[in-house]
Motif scaffolding. Structure first.
Motif, PDB file in Angstrom:
ATOM      1  N   LEU A 141      32.974  53.153 -23.240  1.00 37.11           N
ATOM      2  CA  LEU A 141      31.804  52.984 -22.363  1.00 37.11           C
ATOM      3  C   LEU A 141      32.233  52.811 -20.909  1.00 37.11           C
ATOM      4  O   LEU A 141      31.608  53.350 -19.997  1.00 37.11           O
ATOM      5  CB  LEU A 141      30.974  51.777 -22.819  1.00 37.11           C
ATOM      6  CG  LEU A 141      30.323  51.892 -24.197  1.00 37.11           C
ATOM      7  CD1 LEU A 141      29.525  50.630 -24.506  1.00 37.11           C
ATOM      8  CD2 LEU A 141      29.398  53.106 -24.274  1.00 37.11           C
ATOM      9  N   ALA A 142      33.316  52.072 -20.696  1.00 31.02           N
ATOM     10  CA  ALA A 142      33.777  51.828 -19.324  1.00 31.02           C
ATOM     11  C   ALA A 142      34.207  53.130 -18.649  1.00 31.02           C
ATOM     12  O   ALA A 142      34.115  53.254 -17.421  1.00 31.02           O
ATOM     13  CB  ALA A 142      34.926  50.834 -19.328  1.00 31.02           C
ATOM     14  N   ALA A 143      34.638  54.092 -19.448  1.00 36.11           N
ATOM     15  CA  ALA A 143      35.083  55.379 -18.886  1.00 36.11           C
ATOM     16  C   ALA A 143      33.948  56.096 -18.143  1.00 36.11           C
ATOM     17  O   ALA A 143      34.194  56.946 -17.297  1.00 36.11           O
ATOM     18  CB  ALA A 143      35.646  56.262 -19.989  1.00 36.11           C
ATOM     19  N   HIS A 144      32.689  55.717 -18.411  1.00 31.87           N
ATOM     20  CA  HIS A 144      31.557  56.305 -17.675  1.00 31.87           C
ATOM     21  C   HIS A 144      31.483  55.763 -16.250  1.00 31.87           C
ATOM     22  O   HIS A 144      30.784  56.309 -15.413  1.00 31.87           O
ATOM     23  CB  HIS A 144      30.232  55.989 -18.390  1.00 31.87           C
ATOM     24  CG  HIS A 144      30.075  56.699 -19.693  1.00 31.87           C
ATOM     25  ND1 HIS A 144      29.634  57.990 -19.766  1.00 31.87           N
ATOM     26  CD2 HIS A 144      30.296  56.300 -20.959  1.00 31.87           C
ATOM     27  CE1 HIS A 144      29.585  58.365 -21.030  1.00 31.87           C
ATOM     28  NE2 HIS A 144      29.990  57.352 -21.782  1.00 31.87           N
ATOM     29  N   ARG A 145      32.134  54.638 -16.023  1.00 34.46           N
ATOM     30  CA  ARG A 145      32.122  53.965 -14.702  1.00 34.46           C
ATOM     31  C   ARG A 145      30.713  53.631 -14.231  1.00 34.46           C
ATOM     32  O   ARG A 145      30.404  53.653 -13.028  1.00 34.46           O
ATOM     33  CB  ARG A 145      32.866  54.788 -13.666  1.00 34.46           C
ATOM     34  CG  ARG A 145      34.292  54.939 -14.117  1.00 34.46           C
ATOM     35  CD  ARG A 145      35.199  55.559 -13.140  1.00 34.46           C
ATOM     36  NE  ARG A 145      36.463  55.766 -13.836  1.00 34.46           N
ATOM     37  CZ  ARG A 145      37.289  56.744 -13.600  1.00 34.46           C
ATOM     38  NH1 ARG A 145      37.019  57.610 -12.666  1.00 34.46           N
ATOM     39  NH2 ARG A 145      38.407  56.852 -14.288  1.00 34.46           N
ATOM     40  N   ALA A 146      29.849  53.390 -15.178  1.00 37.49           N
ATOM     41  CA  ALA A 146      28.474  52.965 -14.867  1.00 37.49           C
ATOM     42  C   ALA A 146      28.484  51.454 -14.617  1.00 37.49           C
ATOM     43  O   ALA A 146      29.491  50.783 -14.845  1.00 37.49           O
ATOM     44  CB  ALA A 146      27.574  53.299 -16.046  1.00 37.49           C
ATOM     45  N   SER A 147      27.368  50.913 -14.158  1.00 35.60           N
ATOM     46  CA  SER A 147      27.224  49.460 -14.052  1.00 35.60           C
ATOM     47  C   SER A 147      27.127  48.905 -15.471  1.00 35.60           C
ATOM     48  O   SER A 147      26.488  49.509 -16.331  1.00 35.60           O
ATOM     49  CB  SER A 147      25.947  49.116 -13.283  1.00 35.60           C
ATOM     50  OG  SER A 147      25.960  49.734 -12.021  1.00 35.60           O
ATOM     51  N   LEU A 153      38.407  47.155 -20.456  1.00 36.76           N
ATOM     52  CA  LEU A 153      37.737  47.671 -19.251  1.00 36.76           C
ATOM     53  C   LEU A 153      38.744  48.312 -18.297  1.00 36.76           C
ATOM     54  O   LEU A 153      38.470  49.348 -17.705  1.00 36.76           O
ATOM     55  CB  LEU A 153      36.979  46.544 -18.541  1.00 36.76           C
ATOM     56  CG  LEU A 153      35.750  45.990 -19.276  1.00 36.76           C
ATOM     57  CD1 LEU A 153      35.127  44.836 -18.494  1.00 36.76           C
ATOM     58  CD2 LEU A 153      34.688  47.069 -19.499  1.00 36.76           C
ATOM     59  N   LYS A 154      39.917  47.705 -18.172  1.00 33.96           N
ATOM     60  CA  LYS A 154      40.953  48.273 -17.289  1.00 33.96           C
ATOM     61  C   LYS A 154      41.317  49.670 -17.756  1.00 33.96           C
ATOM     62  O   LYS A 154      41.417  50.604 -16.963  1.00 33.96           O
ATOM     63  CB  LYS A 154      42.223  47.408 -17.341  1.00 33.96           C
ATOM     64  CG  LYS A 154      42.222  46.238 -16.404  1.00 33.96           C
ATOM     65  CD  LYS A 154      43.604  45.599 -16.462  1.00 33.96           C
ATOM     66  CE  LYS A 154      43.616  44.220 -15.869  1.00 33.96           C
ATOM     67  NZ  LYS A 154      44.839  43.484 -16.197  1.00 33.96           N
ATOM     68  N   ARG A 155      41.493  49.802 -19.063  1.00 31.01           N
ATOM     69  CA  ARG A 155      41.857  51.128 -19.594  1.00 31.01           C
ATOM     70  C   ARG A 155      40.708  52.117 -19.376  1.00 31.01           C
ATOM     71  O   ARG A 155      40.922  53.256 -18.984  1.00 31.01           O
ATOM     72  CB  ARG A 155      42.204  51.047 -21.091  1.00 31.01           C
ATOM     73  CG  ARG A 155      43.554  50.364 -21.344  1.00 31.01           C
ATOM     74  CD  ARG A 155      44.078  50.699 -22.737  1.00 31.01           C
ATOM     75  NE  ARG A 155      43.206  50.189 -23.793  1.00 31.01           N
ATOM     76  CZ  ARG A 155      43.324  48.978 -24.328  1.00 31.01           C
ATOM     77  NH1 ARG A 155      44.277  48.159 -23.928  1.00 31.01           N
ATOM     78  NH2 ARG A 155      42.496  48.583 -25.276  1.00 31.01           N
ATOM     79  N   GLY A 156      39.478  51.667 -19.591  1.00 33.26           N
ATOM     80  CA  GLY A 156      38.325  52.554 -19.465  1.00 33.26           C
ATOM     81  C   GLY A 156      38.060  52.978 -18.031  1.00 33.26           C
ATOM     82  O   GLY A 156      37.912  54.159 -17.744  1.00 33.26           O
TER      83      GLY A 156
END
Ligand SMILES: C[S@@+](CC[C@H](N)C(=O)[O-])C[C@H]1O[C@@H](n2cnc3c(N)ncnc32)[C@H](O)[C@@H]1O
Length: 251
Positions: A152-158, A175-178
């Protein structure tokens, strides 16, 4: 009638008018005592029966509701924030439906928007993010693999993370990886809108240390994304250059 009511994040004035009116008329209130402020109960009439669901099973909750319903009493099932988010209301609704018991759900202010207001920010900024991801890290309750935090973090959304503060180490690593970087802004809001609310600002690099220093292990939102800090485009809606249905601009 059984009413599932959102109590809001903490401050008793953040319940809806509809929710407060239902509380005032209720003959029985079953409230999620671990997260809902007991100050809400002060608005109930004399003789109203109270049950703290933190000490009850699903079956016990349903039994109390059914009993009251058959006697023609008004029941409020008071949930924290908005009942439709991590509220465990569906399982209650399904059992009530099978018993032919009427119910309704009344929205509340969720802790994710309360936390964003507490830091005076907006999740959706032009050219930064137009999407908000509400999620959690897996715990005793699993999360589908496709919804893993890293993906999910890979989307870089809020993002707003519920039920995850205890696992801040794992959250930060995923989150760091994403996101693929460490300087992503993070805000941890503990007990948003309560008198003992705490706000911790940082980045993926230092937030873990700051949270541990404050000893926060529960009842917190982890807000993540560049909406917290950094540049953004101004909105088209209020741009003098642009016309729309309600206003003519220069173009
Ligand atoms: C079972 S979920 C319920 C969420 C709730 N339905 C809502 O809409 O906010 C509980 C989690 O919500 C978050 N939460 C609830 N109230 C909060 C508050 N006042 N401040 C920060 N986080 C809160 C925490 O992450 C907590 O672990």
């Amino acid at each position: 009638m059984i009413s599932f009511v959102g109590a809001g994040p903490g401050d008793v004035d953040l319940i809806t008018i509809k929710g407060r009116r239902l509380l005032e008329k209720a003959d029985m209130v079953i409230y999620a005592g671990s997260l809902v402020s007991e100050r809400h109960l002060e608005f109930c009439k004399e003789g109203c029966q109270f049950y703290n669901s933190a000490k009850m099973t699903l079956e016990e909750v349903i039994e109390k509701m059914e009993d009251a319903y058959r006697k023609g009493l008004q029941v409020v099932r008071l949930h924290t924030g908005d009942p439709t988010i991590y509220g465990a209301i569906r399982e209650q609704m399904d059992l009530l439906e099978r018993k032919g018991i009427d119910f309704q759900a009344i929205s509340g202010v969720s802790s994710f928007t309360a936390a964003c207001s507490a830091i005076n920010r907006e999740f959706t900024l032009p050219e930064v993010s137009q999407t908000v991801i509400l999620t959690r890290i897996e715990g005793r309750t699993g999360v589908p693999e496709e919804e893993d935090l890293e993906k999910l973090a890979a989307h870089r959304a809020s993002m707003a993370l519920f039920l995850s503060i205890k696992e801040i180490d794992r959250v930060v690593e995923k989150l760091k990886r994403g996101y693929g970087r460490e300087d992503v802004p993070v805000a941890v809001v503990y007990k948003a809108t309560w008198e003992d609310e705490k706000i911790i600002m940082g980045t993926l690099k230092d937030i873990r240390h700051k949270v541990e220093k404050e000893g926060i292990t529960k009842m917190a939102q982890i807000l993540v994304g560049d909406f917290i800090d950094g540049d953004y485009e101004r909105s088209k809606l209020y741009d003098p250059q642009f016309s729309h249905e309600y206003r003519s601009g220069n173009r």
